[in-house]
Design an enzyme around this catalytic site. Structure first.
Site, PDB file in Angstrom:
ATOM      1  CE  LYS A   1      -1.771   1.527   4.079  1.00  0.00           C
ATOM      2  NZ  LYS A   1      -1.487   2.942   4.428  1.00  0.00           N
ATOM      3  CG  ASN A   2       2.151   2.749   3.557  1.00  0.00           C
ATOM      4  OD1 ASN A   2       0.995   3.063   3.253  1.00  0.00           O
ATOM      5  ND2 ASN A   2       2.525   2.511   4.801  1.00  0.00           N
TER       6      ASN A   2
ATOM      7  NE  ARG B   1      -1.625  12.257   7.735  1.00  0.00           N
ATOM      8  CZ  ARG B   1      -1.391  13.539   7.952  1.00  0.00           C
ATOM      9  NH1 ARG B   1      -2.343  14.291   8.418  1.00  0.00           N
ATOM     10  NH2 ARG B   1      -0.215  14.069   7.712  1.00  0.00           N
TER      11      ARG B   1
ATOM     12  CB  CYS C   1      -5.327  10.989  11.322  1.00  0.00           C
ATOM     13  SG  CYS C   1      -3.706  10.343  11.663  1.00  0.00           S
TER      14      CYS C   1
ATOM     15  NE  ARG D   1       0.120  10.254   9.943  1.00  0.00           N
ATOM     16  CZ  ARG D   1      -0.331   9.288   9.172  1.00  0.00           C
ATOM     17  NH1 ARG D   1      -1.548   8.843   9.305  1.00  0.00           N
ATOM     18  NH2 ARG D   1       0.442   8.776   8.242  1.00  0.00           N
ATOM     19  N   PRO D   2       1.452  16.677  11.036  1.00  0.00           N
ATOM     20  CG  PRO D   2       3.134  17.990  11.979  1.00  0.00           C
ATOM     21  CD  PRO D   2       2.346  16.739  12.196  1.00  0.00           C
ATOM     22  CB  VAL D   3       2.000  18.370   5.446  1.00  0.00           C
ATOM     23  CG1 VAL D   3       1.277  17.050   5.364  1.00  0.00           C
ATOM     24  CG2 VAL D   3       1.025  19.533   5.471  1.00  0.00           C
TER      25      VAL D   3
ATOM     26  CG  ASP E   1       2.830   1.468   9.554  1.00  0.00           C
ATOM     27  OD1 ASP E   1       2.371   2.316  10.333  1.00  0.00           O
ATOM     28  OD2 ASP E   1       3.170   1.735   8.378  1.00  0.00           O
TER      29      ASP E   1
ATOM     30  CB  VAL F   1       6.946   6.705  14.646  1.00  0.00           C
ATOM     31  CG1 VAL F   1       6.671   7.414  13.322  1.00  0.00           C
ATOM     32  CG2 VAL F   1       8.230   5.903  14.565  1.00  0.00           C
TER      33      VAL F   1
ATOM     34  NE  ARG G   1      -7.448   4.819   5.213  1.00  0.00           N
ATOM     35  CZ  ARG G   1      -6.851   5.850   5.784  1.00  0.00           C
ATOM     36  NH1 ARG G   1      -7.258   6.253   6.957  1.00  0.00           N
ATOM     37  NH2 ARG G   1      -5.860   6.460   5.193  1.00  0.00           N
TER      38      ARG G   1
HETATM   39  N1  EPU Z   1       5.941  14.654  10.672  1.00  0.00           N
HETATM   40  C1  EPU Z   1       6.038  15.994  10.955  1.00  0.00           C
HETATM   41  N2  EPU Z   1       6.012  16.885   9.907  1.00  0.00           N
HETATM   42  C2  EPU Z   1       5.881  16.478   8.606  1.00  0.00           C
HETATM   43  C3  EPU Z   1       5.783  15.098   8.336  1.00  0.00           C
HETATM   44  C4  EPU Z   1       5.821  14.201   9.398  1.00  0.00           C
HETATM   45  O1  EPU Z   1       6.151  16.392  12.111  1.00  0.00           O
HETATM   46  O2  EPU Z   1       5.851  17.326   7.720  1.00  0.00           O
HETATM   47  C5  EPU Z   1       5.955  13.674  11.793  1.00  0.00           C
HETATM   48  C6  EPU Z   1       4.645  12.910  11.883  1.00  0.00           C
HETATM   49  O3  EPU Z   1       3.663  13.608  12.608  1.00  0.00           O
HETATM   50  C7  EPU Z   1       5.084  11.627  12.541  1.00  0.00           C
HETATM   51  C8  EPU Z   1       6.506  11.413  12.009  1.00  0.00           C
HETATM   52  O4  EPU Z   1       6.927  12.680  11.521  1.00  0.00           O
HETATM   53  O5  EPU Z   1       5.113  11.769  13.920  1.00  0.00           O
HETATM   54  C9  EPU Z   1       6.628  10.402  10.898  1.00  0.00           C
HETATM   55  O6  EPU Z   1       5.736  10.704   9.851  1.00  0.00           O
HETATM   56  P1  EPU Z   1       6.017  10.322   8.336  1.00  0.00           P
HETATM   57  O7  EPU Z   1       5.915  11.554   7.513  1.00  0.00           O
HETATM   58  O8  EPU Z   1       7.270   9.516   8.250  1.00  0.00           O
HETATM   59  O9  EPU Z   1       4.786   9.377   8.036  1.00  0.00           O
HETATM   60  P2  EPU Z   1       3.773   9.465   6.822  1.00  0.00           P
HETATM   61  O10 EPU Z   1       4.492   9.682   5.562  1.00  0.00           O
HETATM   62  O11 EPU Z   1       2.661  10.375   7.193  1.00  0.00           O
HETATM   63  C10 EPU Z   1       3.941   6.904   6.331  1.00  0.00           C
HETATM   64  C11 EPU Z   1       2.985   5.764   6.198  1.00  0.00           C
HETATM   65  C12 EPU Z   1       2.425   5.399   7.562  1.00  0.00           C
HETATM   66  C13 EPU Z   1       3.596   5.021   8.477  1.00  0.00           C
HETATM   67  C14 EPU Z   1       4.616   6.172   8.529  1.00  0.00           C
HETATM   68  C15 EPU Z   1       5.853   5.845   9.342  1.00  0.00           C
HETATM   69  C16 EPU Z   1       2.085   6.068   3.992  1.00  0.00           C
HETATM   70  C17 EPU Z   1       0.913   6.377   3.156  1.00  0.00           C
HETATM   71  N3  EPU Z   1       1.904   6.140   5.314  1.00  0.00           N
HETATM   72  O12 EPU Z   1       3.193   7.992   6.856  1.00  0.00           O
HETATM   73  O13 EPU Z   1       1.595   4.263   7.374  1.00  0.00           O
HETATM   74  O14 EPU Z   1       3.128   4.738   9.771  1.00  0.00           O
HETATM   75  O15 EPU Z   1       5.027   6.521   7.192  1.00  0.00           O
HETATM   76  O16 EPU Z   1       6.470   4.709   8.861  1.00  0.00           O
HETATM   77  O17 EPU Z   1       3.145   5.734   3.488  1.00  0.00           O
HETATM   78  C18 EPU Z   1      -0.118   2.744   7.869  1.00  0.00           C
HETATM   79  O18 EPU Z   1       0.134   2.180   6.791  1.00  0.00           O
HETATM   80  O19 EPU Z   1      -0.881   2.245   8.736  1.00  0.00           O
HETATM   81  C19 EPU Z   1       0.484   4.036   8.151  1.00  0.00           C
HETATM   82  C20 EPU Z   1       0.035   4.871   9.072  1.00  0.00           C
END
Ligand code: EPU
Length: 436
Positions: A22-23, A93, A117, A122-124, A309, A331, A401
């Site tokens: 998926k990811n 997201r 969520c 989970r900010p961007v 995960d 995380v 999902r």
């Molecule tokens: N974070 C920030 N700012 C940002 C981005 C992230 O503070 O701009 C923080 C997040 O809040 C979190 C940490 O950094 O605490 C890690 O977030 P990351 O960006 O690595 O995660 P993601 O890209 O949102 C993906 C997977 C998640 C998985 C995480 C960590 C996808 C679609 N989602 O999320 O998958 O848990 O990486 O490995 O690839 C799942 O499949 O159940 C799932 C949640």
């Protein structure tokens, strides 16, 4: 209301085949937007709500998307919008990763900001900071972020990520492939899904080196084209079956699995007493002694450490371990919502800050429980397989999902598990319909 019924206590045996990740497929579908010419063929695409959502998102932007079994063909030559519909973005997201491809190819992207969520805020901010380092400007208005590239397009830059964010690494990598000059991403996420994305980008004409390490170097190219790509196996789906096999198995072969992608999990399963046989195309797991794990200390972290995960599924299995375990989540801020549901099944767990302390008991007892996120749902299914009596799992949209036919796959291993879509069908059904 849809629900899964499980009659616990039945052993799992046989072979199960893991679907595409998926990811990995989500950013790969988004990356297809980069192709100004030609068609992309993506294979090993899992049938999941999130994947459907991403396919609908790129279709809404003007891409032709055709499904055939587990393959998707995409033609993105005639994209006519840089604003994915709010309704689609709101549901997932991960749709924020269309920002990088749209911005770099069309000079603009307008994307709804994802809210919090169930597993944390989970900010961007890191995505946006990275895109700004490539020269973009950003304005937030009415819940949307409007990103604009400078005249002449994005320019390569050196970007250090404060956190090795998976999504930010993907967004920046995809934006950089069409930027002028070289981009260097330091402290990049090393997840196998990001390596898969980089391989796809390179097949489309990009020049990305170092994916899978801390430093990714991208030399911008002028144009990207469609490509054929087969998605890597889903390591979290594989891990879910391995954990289930370690406590309820009688020899479970998890086919289409890359053991290097889940070394940290394999190490923990071996420490818990399971026997792991690494074969050419998959992993066979034999159960821990007495089908109860030895107690473990587990800490989630970025790849290649133990994956967040796989935290919830491991907590479920450790509920019946032969002693006290600790599981620390580093995380995400709020990823212990499954604990309250497991407690309803008799688990003895208490939370201390970011750590769950789990006193192993002999057995769980079936109960009606509700999943709060995708992996929590998988944990409750594992708990239901272990428990004495009947477990009813609600909140199935989370499972839909991210798990392709989870119930059917557990059935094929001999579990007494069945899914029902409405009230009337339920009475006493798990044993009757799933049971041999
Ligand atoms: N974070 C920030 N700012 C940002 C981005 C992230 O503070 O701009 C923080 C997040 O809040 C979190 C940490 O950094 O605490 C890690 O977030 P990351 O960006 O690595 O995660 P993601 O890209 O949102 C993906 C997977 C998640 C998985 C995480 C960590 C996808 C679609 N989602 O999320 O998958 O848990 O990486 O490995 O690839 C799942 O499949 O159940 C799932 C949640």
């Amino acid at each position: 209301m849809a629900r899964i019924l499980i009659e616990g206590g039945h052993l799992l045996e046989g072979t199960v085949r893991v679907s595409g990740a998926k990811n990995a497929v989500l950013p790969i579908l988004a990356a297809s937007l980069l192709a100004a010419e030609g068609v992309s063929h993506i294979e090993e695409v899992p049938h999941l709500l999130d994947v459907e959502n991403m396919a609908n998102t790129i279709h809404a932007l003007g891409a032709d998307v055709e499904w055939q079994d587990s393959s998707v063909t995409i033609n993105a030559e005639n994209i006519n919008s840089v604003t994915p519909p709010y309704d689609l973005v709101r549901r997932m997201r991960a749709s924020f990763v269309v920002a990088g491809p749209l911005l770099t190819r069309f000079g603009e992207a307008v994307i709804a900001l994802p809210g919090g969520c169930n597993i944390g805020p989970r900010p961007v901010d890191l995505h946006i900071k990275g895109l700004e380092a490539l020269g973009a400007t950003s304005i937030v208005e009415n819940g949307f972020v409007r990103l604009k590239a400078p005249t002449g397009g994005l320019r390569g830059s050196r970007i250090y990520l404060d956190i090795p964010s998976v999504g930010a690494t993907q967004n920046i990598m995809m934006a950089a492939v069409l930027a002028k000059g070289q981009t260097i991403i330091e402290n990049a996420a090393k997840e196998p899904e990001n390596v898969d994305l980089a391989n796809y980008l390179n097949a489309m004409g990009a020049r990305v080196r170092g994916a899978g390490t801390d430093i990714i170097r991208i030399d911008g190219v002028d144009v990207m084209h469609g490509a054929t790509h087969s998605v890597i196996p889903d390591r979290i789906e594989a891990g879910t079956f391995l954990v289930a096999g370690a406590v309820m198995g009688n020899g479970v072969y998890v086919e289409n699995t890359v053991s290097q992608h889940i070394m940290s999990l394999i190490a923990k399963l071996e420490e818990a007493g399971a026997t792991i046989e690494d074969r050419v195309d998959g992993i066979k797991v034999w159960p821990c002694e007495g089908r109860r794990m030895r107690p473990l200390d587990v800490k989630t972290h970025y790849y290649p450490s133990y994956p967040t995960d796989m935290q919830a599924q491991m907590v479920a299995a450790l509920c019946v371990a032969q002693g006290t375990s600790t599981v620390t989540e580093t995380v995400f801020e709020n990823r212990f919502m499954h604990v309250a549901e497991l407690q309803r099944m008799g688990a003895s767990i208490h939370i201390e800050g970011r750590t769950a302390v789990i006193d192993g008991i002999e057995r769980l007892s079936g109960a009606r429980v509700t999943s709060t996120d995708l992996r929590a749902g998988a944990a409750l299914v594992i708990a239901g397989l272990i428990a004495e009596g009947e477990t009813e799992v609600h909140g199935l949209h989370h499972l839909d999902r991210g798990y392709d036919n989870l119930v059917g796959k557990f059935q094929s291993l001999g579990a007494r598990i069945a899914r029902f879509e409405d009230e009337e069908e339920v009475a006493g059904a798990a044993g009757a319909s799933a049971g041999a």
